[in-house]
Design an enzyme around this catalytic site. Structure first.
Site, PDB file in Angstrom:
ATOM      1  N   TYR A   1       7.132   0.136   8.479  1.00 35.24           N
ATOM      2  CA  TYR A   1       6.195   1.212   8.654  1.00 35.24           C
ATOM      3  C   TYR A   1       7.021   2.426   8.103  1.00 35.24           C
ATOM      4  O   TYR A   1       6.824   2.891   7.121  1.00 35.24           O
ATOM      5  CB  TYR A   1       5.306   1.449   9.909  1.00 35.24           C
ATOM      6  CG  TYR A   1       4.808   2.970   9.631  1.00 35.24           C
ATOM      7  CD1 TYR A   1       3.700   3.132   8.784  1.00 35.24           C
ATOM      8  CD2 TYR A   1       4.887   3.764  10.613  1.00 35.24           C
ATOM      9  CE1 TYR A   1       3.096   4.353   8.600  1.00 35.24           C
ATOM     10  CE2 TYR A   1       4.211   5.100  10.569  1.00 35.24           C
ATOM     11  CZ  TYR A   1       3.234   5.283   9.437  1.00 35.24           C
ATOM     12  OH  TYR A   1       3.001   6.574   9.475  1.00 35.24           O
TER      13      TYR A   1
ATOM     14  N   THR B   1       5.024  10.955   7.769  1.00 35.15           N
ATOM     15  CA  THR B   1       5.160  10.955   9.136  1.00 35.15           C
ATOM     16  C   THR B   1       6.806  11.677   9.450  1.00 35.15           C
ATOM     17  O   THR B   1       7.631  11.582   8.629  1.00 35.15           O
ATOM     18  CB  THR B   1       4.880   9.678   9.574  1.00 35.15           C
ATOM     19  OG1 THR B   1       5.448   9.367  10.929  1.00 35.15           O
ATOM     20  CG2 THR B   1       5.785   8.620   8.679  1.00 35.15           C
ATOM     21  N   ASP B   2       6.788  11.915  10.919  1.00 31.80           N
ATOM     22  CA  ASP B   2       8.110  12.312  11.365  1.00 31.80           C
ATOM     23  C   ASP B   2       8.915  11.064  11.531  1.00 31.80           C
ATOM     24  O   ASP B   2      10.047  11.280  11.573  1.00 31.80           O
ATOM     25  CB  ASP B   2       7.820  13.104  12.654  1.00 31.80           C
ATOM     26  CG  ASP B   2       7.445  12.295  13.649  1.00 31.80           C
ATOM     27  OD1 ASP B   2       6.737  11.231  13.601  1.00 31.80           O
ATOM     28  OD2 ASP B   2       7.259  12.837  15.022  1.00 31.80           O
ATOM     29  N   GLU B   3       8.265   9.821  11.470  1.00 31.29           N
ATOM     30  CA  GLU B   3       9.127   8.415  11.486  1.00 31.29           C
ATOM     31  C   GLU B   3      10.170   8.227  10.572  1.00 31.29           C
ATOM     32  O   GLU B   3      11.014   7.634  10.934  1.00 31.29           O
ATOM     33  CB  GLU B   3       8.072   7.329  11.852  1.00 31.29           C
ATOM     34  CG  GLU B   3       7.171   7.654  13.052  1.00 31.29           C
ATOM     35  CD  GLU B   3       6.368   6.382  13.303  1.00 31.29           C
ATOM     36  OE1 GLU B   3       6.989   5.275  13.460  1.00 31.29           O
ATOM     37  OE2 GLU B   3       5.189   6.523  13.965  1.00 31.29           O
TER      38      GLU B   3
ATOM     39  N   SER C   1       8.506   2.104   4.646  1.00 33.07           N
ATOM     40  CA  SER C   1       7.672   2.176   3.534  1.00 33.07           C
ATOM     41  C   SER C   1       7.250   3.600   3.354  1.00 33.07           C
ATOM     42  O   SER C   1       7.051   3.983   1.971  1.00 33.07           O
ATOM     43  CB  SER C   1       6.607   1.147   3.740  1.00 33.07           C
ATOM     44  OG  SER C   1       5.865   1.597   4.846  1.00 33.07           O
ATOM     45  N   LYS C   2       7.034   4.465   4.414  1.00 29.16           N
ATOM     46  CA  LYS C   2       6.622   5.825   4.225  1.00 29.16           C
ATOM     47  C   LYS C   2       7.872   6.595   3.575  1.00 29.16           C
ATOM     48  O   LYS C   2       7.583   7.502   2.714  1.00 29.16           O
ATOM     49  CB  LYS C   2       6.308   6.398   5.549  1.00 29.16           C
ATOM     50  CG  LYS C   2       4.822   5.910   6.137  1.00 29.16           C
ATOM     51  CD  LYS C   2       3.893   6.245   5.204  1.00 29.16           C
ATOM     52  CE  LYS C   2       3.244   7.712   5.305  1.00 29.16           C
ATOM     53  NZ  LYS C   2       1.837   7.940   4.523  1.00 29.16           N
TER      54      LYS C   2
ATOM     55  N   THR D   1       1.011  -1.177   0.093  1.00 29.77           N
ATOM     56  CA  THR D   1      -0.058   0.149   0.163  1.00 29.77           C
ATOM     57  C   THR D   1       0.833   1.339   0.089  1.00 29.77           C
ATOM     58  O   THR D   1       0.435   2.264  -0.882  1.00 29.77           O
ATOM     59  CB  THR D   1      -1.067   0.083   1.179  1.00 29.77           C
ATOM     60  OG1 THR D   1      -2.116  -0.909   0.882  1.00 29.77           O
ATOM     61  CG2 THR D   1      -1.454   1.373   1.350  1.00 29.77           C
TER      62      THR D   1
HETATM   63  N1  LIG Z   1      -1.645   8.538  12.859  1.00 26.52           N
HETATM   64  C1  LIG Z   1      -0.582   9.387  13.171  1.00 26.52           C
HETATM   65  O1  LIG Z   1      -0.172   9.803  14.306  1.00 26.52           O
HETATM   66  C2  LIG Z   1       0.147   9.760  11.915  1.00 26.52           C
HETATM   67  C3  LIG Z   1       1.356  10.502  12.059  1.00 26.52           C
HETATM   68  C4  LIG Z   1       1.713  11.145  10.847  1.00 26.52           C
HETATM   69  C5  LIG Z   1       1.403  11.084   9.753  1.00 26.52           C
HETATM   70  N2  LIG Z   1       0.398   9.756   9.420  1.00 26.52           N
HETATM   71  C6  LIG Z   1       0.150   9.454   8.084  1.00 26.52           C
HETATM   72  O2  LIG Z   1      -1.154  10.057   7.955  1.00 26.52           O
HETATM   73  C7  LIG Z   1      -1.985   8.908   7.032  1.00 26.52           C
HETATM   74  C8  LIG Z   1      -3.039   8.630   7.630  1.00 26.52           C
HETATM   75  O3  LIG Z   1      -2.771   8.040   9.108  1.00 26.52           O
HETATM   76  P1  LIG Z   1      -3.937   7.506  10.011  1.00 26.52           P
HETATM   77  O4  LIG Z   1      -3.434   7.348  11.092  1.00 26.52           O
HETATM   78  O5  LIG Z   1      -5.132   8.060   9.736  1.00 26.52           O
HETATM   79  O6  LIG Z   1      -4.105   5.960   9.321  1.00 26.52           O
HETATM   80  P2  LIG Z   1      -5.310   4.834   9.512  1.00 26.52           P
HETATM   81  O7  LIG Z   1      -4.503   3.718   9.602  1.00 26.52           O
HETATM   82  O8  LIG Z   1      -6.329   5.095  10.594  1.00 26.52           O
HETATM   83  O9  LIG Z   1      -5.997   4.991   8.100  1.00 26.52           O
HETATM   84  C9  LIG Z   1      -5.694   4.381   6.794  1.00 26.52           C
HETATM   85  C10 LIG Z   1      -6.777   4.465   5.864  1.00 26.52           C
HETATM   86  O10 LIG Z   1      -6.236   4.190   4.642  1.00 26.52           O
HETATM   87  C11 LIG Z   1      -7.063   3.030   4.064  1.00 26.52           C
HETATM   88  N3  LIG Z   1      -6.230   2.278   3.408  1.00 26.52           N
HETATM   89  C12 LIG Z   1      -5.150   1.332   3.840  1.00 26.52           C
HETATM   90  N4  LIG Z   1      -4.905   0.608   2.610  1.00 26.52           N
HETATM   91  C13 LIG Z   1      -5.414   1.204   1.550  1.00 26.52           C
HETATM   92  C14 LIG Z   1      -5.293   0.950   0.110  1.00 26.52           C
HETATM   93  N5  LIG Z   1      -4.449   0.284  -0.343  1.00 26.52           N
HETATM   94  N6  LIG Z   1      -6.133   1.692  -0.900  1.00 26.52           N
HETATM   95  C15 LIG Z   1      -6.845   2.564  -0.338  1.00 26.52           C
HETATM   96  N7  LIG Z   1      -7.200   2.807   1.200  1.00 26.52           N
HETATM   97  C16 LIG Z   1      -6.440   2.110   1.961  1.00 26.52           C
HETATM   98  C17 LIG Z   1      -7.599   2.210   5.265  1.00 26.52           C
HETATM   99  O11 LIG Z   1      -8.836   1.603   5.058  1.00 26.52           O
HETATM  100  C18 LIG Z   1      -7.936   3.566   6.298  1.00 26.52           C
HETATM  101  O12 LIG Z   1      -9.150   4.047   6.168  1.00 26.52           O
HETATM  102  C19 LIG Z   1      -1.029   7.942   6.806  1.00 26.52           C
HETATM  103  O13 LIG Z   1      -0.426   8.008   5.449  1.00 26.52           O
HETATM  104  C20 LIG Z   1       0.026   7.885   7.878  1.00 26.52           C
HETATM  105  O14 LIG Z   1       1.435   7.514   7.591  1.00 26.52           O
HETATM  106  C21 LIG Z   1      -0.040   9.554  10.667  1.00 26.52           C
END
Ligand SMILES: NC(=O)c1ccc[n+]([C@@H]2O[C@H](COP(=O)([O-])OP(=O)(O)OC[C@H]3O[C@@H](n4cnc5c(N)ncnc54)[C@H](O)[C@@H]3O)[C@@H](O)[C@H]2O)c1
Length: 352
Positions: free
Chosen positions: A158, A132-134, A161-162, A98
């Site tokens: 994770y 992400t900051d990761e 991949s990001k 993904t």
């Molecule tokens: N949660 C955090 O603290 C955080 C911080 C910084 C950045 N991010 C980034 O923000 C984004 C959203 O994070 P989140 O916490 O809401 O994640 P999440 O896991 O809650 O949501 C991810 C969504 O993507 C959908 N998804 C997964 N694979 C898919 C695919 N192949 N095709 C279509 N949809 C797909 C899932 O169904 C889900 O609704 C991510 O890219 C994550 O790397 C998250």
């Protein structure tokens, strides 16, 4: 209209709700509805013609081409990802598929769409990649916070991949001229957060009298940002960010995990006291995550300097809103705690 991917997940759903309230521009929301996607989070939009939900996968190029041709979005805001570090340790393949292949497919579809637009629309088009900051790796206690020029050093499947996705986005700008924007944000918390991540897991476990598992010594430090502030930052970057640039987004709020857990317990003690005693009695230290990054810290001065964004919530105000939201939404919590959720929680914590 804009195309949002992953808009049924935690941040994506908050973003779509926030966007329609603040901007009002229609959204096509493409989400595969994995375990992390939840249509119930979008229930307030039922019957709202400005929101078109499409269940589908970002690796499905024909579907992407169809959606782009049909809706002609002026921007893509890309949230869809596998996002949970522990899951990436148990099963990294889905993360490569993904986060890397999916982002690649979306970039290629966006490039074809953008390349065929008339000049005015072509100039206005944006591809916003949410990261992400990761990707920057781990800091020791005294190192300065991550700036946008900090070298990438991802440590988990994770974050690797990001980081790969961030590199692809950068290359699609430099090689093909695709008008991209990237944001690298710290840990988010707030409503609609799936209870596998620290804060919602602590809230739902505490409310059902279960142990509150804290990894290692509880001293892993993260910067925490209220999700509504992240959504506002993305709106700013999309509207006024410089093409090809990356912006760090953070809460100026570094805290060790154990302090976060104590703060959640103290709020629950106040808002939903347990006759058996403080929720802090449930804190249980468990074996650490392999390769657990020690500290992340974000230097968010660039976005403040260039775009005037800064968080509206402090941790105290944001965590109170969050705990209150979980107390007020037991149906949402019950709904996401399906059999599959319970299986995962026991697989991840049983052996610790
Ligand atoms: N949660 C955090 O603290 C955080 C911080 C910084 C950045 N991010 C980034 O923000 C984004 C959203 O994070 P989140 O916490 O809401 O994640 P999440 O896991 O809650 O949501 C991810 C969504 O993507 C959908 N998804 C997964 N694979 C898919 C695919 N192949 N095709 C279509 N949809 C797909 C899932 O169904 C889900 O609704 C991510 O890219 C994550 O790397 C998250």
């Amino acid at each position: 209209m804009i195309l949002v991917t992953g808009g049924a997940g935690f941040i994506g759903a908050n973003f779509v709700l926030d966007w329609l309230a603040a901007v009002g521009e229609p959204v096509v929301n493409l989400d595969a509805l994995t375990y992390a996607g939840n249509l119930r989070s979008l229930a307030p939009l039922q019957g709202d013609a400005r929101h078109v939900f499409v269940q589908g996968d970002i690796t499905d190029r024909p579907l992407l081409d169809r959606l782009l041709a049909q809706h002609r979005p002026r921007a893509v805001v890309h949230f869809a990802a596998e996002s949970h570090v522990d899951r990436s340790i148990h099963g990294p393949a889905a993360f490569v598929r993904t986060n890397v292949e999916g982002t690649f497919t979306l970039l290629e579809a966006a490039r074809a769409h953008w390349g065929a637009l008339p000049a005015g629309e072509k100039q206005a088009f944006r591809f916003h990649h949410v990261s992400t900051d990761e990707v920057y790796g781990s800091l020791n206690a005294t190192e300065p916070a991550f700036t946008e020029s900090h070298p990438f050093a991802p440590n988990s499947p994770y974050s690797a991949s990001k980081a790969a996705a961030d590199h692809l986005v950068r290359a699609w700008h430099h090689t093909y001229g695709l008008p991209v924007l990237t944001t690298n944000c710290s840990n988010n918390y707030g409503p609609l957060h799936f209870p596998e991540k620290l804060i919602p897991l602590m809230i739902v476990n505490a409310l059902s009298g279960r142990p509150l598992p804290v990894y290692g010594d509880g001293m892993n430090v993260r910067d925490w940002l209220y999700v509504g502030d992240h959504c506002a930052a993305i709106r700013e970057v999309l509207a006024r960010g410089h093409i090809g640039e990356t912006y760090n987004i953070g809460g100026c709020n570094e805290m060790p995990n154990i302090e976060i857990v104590r703060a959640v317990c103290a709020l629950l003690d106040e808002l939903r006291p347990d006759p058996a005693g403080s929720y802090a009695r449930l804190i249980t230290y468990v074996t650490d995550r392999p390769g657990h990054d020690r500290r992340y810290a974000i230097d968010a001065r660039k976005i403040e300097r260039e775009l005037g964004w800064r968080p509206a919530e402090t941790f105290a105000t944001g965590i109170r809103k969050t705990v209150r939201w979980y107390l007020d939404h037991p149906d949402w919590v019950a709904d996401v705690q399906s059999g599959a959720y319970r299986d995962w929680v026991s697989a991840n914590y049983a052996a610790r």
